[in-house]
Each structure stands twice: as structure tokens, then as C-alpha cells.
Motif scaffolding. Structure first.
Motif, mmCIF file in Angstrom:
data_model
loop_
_atom_site.group_PDB
_atom_site.id
_atom_site.type_symbol
_atom_site.label_atom_id
_atom_site.label_comp_id
_atom_site.label_asym_id
_atom_site.label_seq_id
_atom_site.Cartn_x
_atom_site.Cartn_y
_atom_site.Cartn_z
ATOM 1 N N UNK A 1 0.936 -1.183 0.089
ATOM 2 C CA UNK A 1 -0.064 -0.170 0.000
ATOM 3 C C UNK A 1 0.735 1.226 -0.032
ATOM 4 N N UNK A 2 0.526 2.328 -0.735
ATOM 5 C CA UNK A 2 1.008 3.640 -0.847
ATOM 6 C C UNK A 2 0.152 4.330 -0.231
ATOM 7 N N UNK A 3 0.635 5.362 0.590
ATOM 8 C CA UNK A 3 -0.177 6.601 1.145
ATOM 9 C C UNK A 3 0.340 7.875 0.777
ATOM 10 N N UNK A 4 -0.409 8.726 0.430
ATOM 11 C CA UNK A 4 0.244 10.302 0.079
ATOM 12 C C UNK A 4 -0.465 11.080 1.189
ATOM 13 N N UNK A 5 0.474 11.897 1.874
ATOM 14 C CA UNK A 5 0.179 13.064 2.416
ATOM 15 C C UNK A 5 0.397 14.527 1.988
ATOM 16 N N UNK A 6 -0.557 15.392 2.078
ATOM 17 C CA UNK A 6 -0.305 16.502 1.487
ATOM 18 C C UNK A 6 -0.703 17.599 2.458
ATOM 19 N N UNK A 7 0.153 18.519 2.667
ATOM 20 C CA UNK A 7 0.209 19.567 3.752
ATOM 21 C C UNK A 7 -0.036 20.584 2.991
ATOM 22 N N UNK A 8 -1.344 21.117 2.641
ATOM 23 C CA UNK A 8 -1.711 22.153 1.434
ATOM 24 C C UNK A 8 -1.744 23.492 1.982
ATOM 25 N N UNK A 22 3.929 0.808 2.611
ATOM 26 C CA UNK A 22 3.663 0.192 3.696
ATOM 27 C C UNK A 22 3.829 -1.434 3.425
ATOM 28 N N UNK A 23 4.944 -1.831 4.045
ATOM 29 C CA UNK A 23 5.372 -3.296 4.009
ATOM 30 C C UNK A 23 4.727 -4.002 5.188
ATOM 31 N N UNK A 24 4.999 -5.375 5.243
ATOM 32 C CA UNK A 24 4.426 -6.219 6.256
ATOM 33 C C UNK A 24 4.954 -5.777 7.615
ATOM 34 N N UNK A 46 -2.066 9.447 -8.529
ATOM 35 C CA UNK A 46 -2.416 8.234 -9.337
ATOM 36 C C UNK A 46 -1.722 6.772 -8.786
ATOM 37 N N UNK A 47 -0.572 6.759 -8.091
ATOM 38 C CA UNK A 47 -0.173 5.766 -7.454
ATOM 39 C C UNK A 47 -0.362 5.422 -6.271
ATOM 40 N N UNK A 48 -1.222 6.477 -5.398
ATOM 41 C CA UNK A 48 -1.309 6.037 -3.856
ATOM 42 C C UNK A 48 -2.716 5.440 -3.948
ATOM 43 N N UNK A 49 -2.693 4.522 -2.867
ATOM 44 C CA UNK A 49 -4.192 4.014 -2.227
ATOM 45 C C UNK A 49 -5.023 5.026 -1.674
ATOM 46 N N UNK A 50 -4.434 5.710 -0.958
ATOM 47 C CA UNK A 50 -5.125 6.744 0.032
ATOM 48 C C UNK A 50 -4.279 8.167 0.031
ATOM 49 N N UNK A 51 -5.140 9.131 -0.173
ATOM 50 C CA UNK A 51 -4.485 10.441 -0.244
ATOM 51 C C UNK A 51 -4.989 11.399 1.033
ATOM 52 N N UNK A 247 0.240 -3.150 13.028
ATOM 53 C CA UNK A 247 0.047 -4.321 13.662
ATOM 54 C C UNK A 247 -1.147 -4.761 13.432
ATOM 55 N N UNK A 248 -2.238 -4.023 12.825
ATOM 56 C CA UNK A 248 -3.596 -4.693 12.627
ATOM 57 C C UNK A 248 -3.873 -4.272 11.348
ATOM 58 N N UNK A 249 -5.011 -5.090 10.730
ATOM 59 C CA UNK A 249 -5.641 -4.786 9.643
ATOM 60 C C UNK A 249 -6.593 -3.744 9.404
ATOM 61 N N UNK A 250 -7.387 -3.630 10.813
ATOM 62 C CA UNK A 250 -8.212 -2.342 10.815
ATOM 63 C C UNK A 250 -9.808 -3.379 10.051
ATOM 64 N N UNK A 251 -10.569 -2.638 10.393
ATOM 65 C CA UNK A 251 -12.010 -2.976 9.911
ATOM 66 C C UNK A 251 -12.051 -3.092 8.379
ATOM 67 N N UNK A 252 -12.055 -4.185 7.841
ATOM 68 C CA UNK A 252 -12.247 -4.309 6.560
ATOM 69 C C UNK A 252 -10.962 -3.862 5.785
ATOM 70 N N UNK A 253 -9.743 -3.483 6.326
ATOM 71 C CA UNK A 253 -8.757 -3.142 5.918
ATOM 72 C C UNK A 253 -7.731 -4.601 5.449
ATOM 73 N N UNK A 254 -6.571 -4.253 4.947
ATOM 74 C CA UNK A 254 -5.632 -5.195 5.000
ATOM 75 C C UNK A 254 -4.170 -4.587 5.503
ATOM 76 N N UNK A 255 -3.166 -5.585 5.718
ATOM 77 C CA UNK A 255 -1.991 -5.308 6.162
ATOM 78 C C UNK A 255 -1.149 -4.358 5.577
ATOM 79 N N UNK A 256 -1.173 -4.526 4.231
ATOM 80 C CA UNK A 256 -0.056 -3.948 3.143
ATOM 81 C C UNK A 256 -1.011 -3.833 1.814
#
Length: 256
Positions: A1-8, A22-24, A46-51, A247-256
Motif C-alpha cells: 500500500x502507498x499513502x500520500x500526505x499533502x500539507x496544503x 507500507x510493508x508487512x 495516481x499511484x497512491x491507495x489513499x491520499x 500491527x492490525x489490518x483494521x476493520x475491512x482493511x488489509x495489512x499491506x
């Protein structure tokens, strides 16, 4: 998973962007960029799973109604508690939730300088939607509104007083504290930049917050709040410790 953070910020200057992979068992900061333009944000998304966007995604519904009514005539002043009425003009529902949950009072997008960044954000959201991204102001799509100060508060870290001139030592201490609280976070070559620039640091925190939202470890509007949040925006507050992010996948999420 890739996450992107923007301080706009209102302009490219002071706008920062960070990408975390995000790795295992760890999270690796792959990029941190300063003075970022809208086209760069759209391309990186474009490449991020969540922004995670650190900026209000909308304005208070009563404020919009007030401006519309005032344009065509006279407004109707609410009876009763005038101060409460004015506060609802200035603050969104999600701002009030943040206030009640953390004690932090977010800047008012209707009555503070953060509105300049929100003007830019409105255009950016249109660009992201035109690029095919699911832009849902409740955070259900790829884009989610984040608030680094509130996230740091929820994670038990310093969230006030680390910005501005004369705060370099406290800012550096906060980076050290984050690394200690999240030993699985690898800042790598970008650690020096995060220590030097609180914009870069906030972008990293925004990417961490985006991960919390992506794996179901952040607040979401309830059934009664969803309609308003869809217009005004919704700040996704982390609901657990930093360790939840790996440490956790979260509700309905995945680890990586």
C-alpha cells in the motif's frame, strides 16, 4: 500500500507532499517534496491507495446558506443563542467533533486565513475528480481530509508549539519522539528534511493519518452525520495508537 500526505498551503510555496510505502512490518518514506504544485499532487495521487489532504474540503452549510441569502437580500438571524448560531456559521460539523474529541479548535474555513488554502483545495479536488479519482468529502474514496495536529494529539505526541520561527529545537524533538513511538517508520534520507521543515513533517503525518483511514482505524461520520459531511468534509481522526498502523489490518482493511 502507498499513502500520500499533502500539507496544503494557499500557494505552491509551503506546500509539502510525502509518500509512504507500507510493508508487512514497517513503513518506508519513499519521497518528501516541498513547494508542490497541483499537477504534481494529481500525478502522485495516481499511484497512491489513499491520499490525506491537510485542508478543509468544504465550508459550513449554514455559512454557505448565509452568503447566498445575503447576496439576494437580507439574512434571517436565528433566535436564541446568538453565539452558538455564529459558531455554526464559522465551524463545520467535523470541526465541532474534533473540538469535542480532542479539545483542539480547528481554524475556521469560513472566518480564518485557512480559507485561502481551501479555495485552492476546491480547485484541486476538481482536478483530482477529472483525473478519475473518487473524491468523496466523507473520506470514503481515495481522498480523505486529515488534521496532523489532531492526529498527533490522538497518538500522544506534542501537537502545539512546534511551528514557526524559534521552534526548531521543539520541532526536532517532536521528530525524535515520532521515531521513538513508531520505530517501524523509516524516514531514511528524508529525516533531515523533516527535522528542518515542519511542512515536510506535517506531510509525513498526513500520510500516516491516511493509512489509518485506509485500514479502518480512523473516525467516520455516522448515519446522521453523513449527509452534512458529504458537503462540508470530514476529518478522519485516528482511533488507536500508532502501532495500529502496522500491527492490525483494521476493520475491512488489509495489512499491506
Amino acid at each position: 500500500m502507498l499513502t500520500l500526505g499533502v500539507d496544503l498551503a494557499a500557494a505552491d510555496e509551503r506546500t509539502a507532499m510525502a509518500t509512504i510505502e507500507w510493508l508487512s512490518d514497517r513503513a518506508v518514506v519513499r519521497d518528501v517534496v516541498l513547494d508542490v504544485g497541483d499537477a504534481q499532487i494529481v500525478k502522485a495521487s495516481q499511484d497512491a491507495d489513499k491520499v490525506g489532504l491537510d485542508c478543509p474540503l468544504g465550508w459550513p452549510e449554514p455559512f454557505v446558506a448565509l452568503v447566498t441569502a445575503h447576496r439576494s437580500g437580507h439574512v434571517t438571524i436565528a433566535d436564541g443563542d446568538a453565539a452558538r448560531w455564529r459558531r455554526r456559521l464559522a465551524y463545520r460539523l467535523t470541526d465541532e467533533v474534533v473540538r469535542e474529541t480532542t479539545g483542539i479548535i480547528p481554524l475556521s474555513v469560513a472566518a480564518d486565513r485557512i480559507a485561502h488554502a481551501a479555495f485552492r483545495c476546491a480547485g484541486l479536488l476538481a482536478m483530482l475528480a477529472a483525473a478519475g479519482h473518487d473524491v468523496d468529502r466523507r473520506g470514503d474514496g481515495k481522498i480523505v481530509e486529515v488534521y496532523p495536529a489532531a492526529a498527533l494529539c490522538r497518538w500522544g505526541l506534542t501537537y502545539r508549539g512546534y511551528k514557526g520561527r524559534g521552534q526548531k529545537a521543539q520541532h526536532a524533538d517532536l521528530v525524535t519522539a515520532l521515531c521513538a513511538a513508531a520505530p517501524w517508520l523509516e524516514l531514511g534520507a528524508f529525516e533531515a528534511l523533516c527535522r528542518r521543515s515542519h511542512d515536510a513533517f506535517d506531510a509525513v503525518v498526513a500520510a500516516l493519518n491516511a493509512r489509518a483511514a485506509a485500514i479502518g482505524r480512523a473516525t467516520r461520520p455516522d448515519d446522521e452525520q453523513r449527509q452534512v459531511a458529504g458537503v462540508e468534509g470530514w476529518i478522519a481522526l485516528p482511533t488507536g495508537p500508532l502501532s495500529d498502523l502496522v500491527d492490525g489490518t483494521g476493520a475491512g482493511g488489509r495489512r499491506s
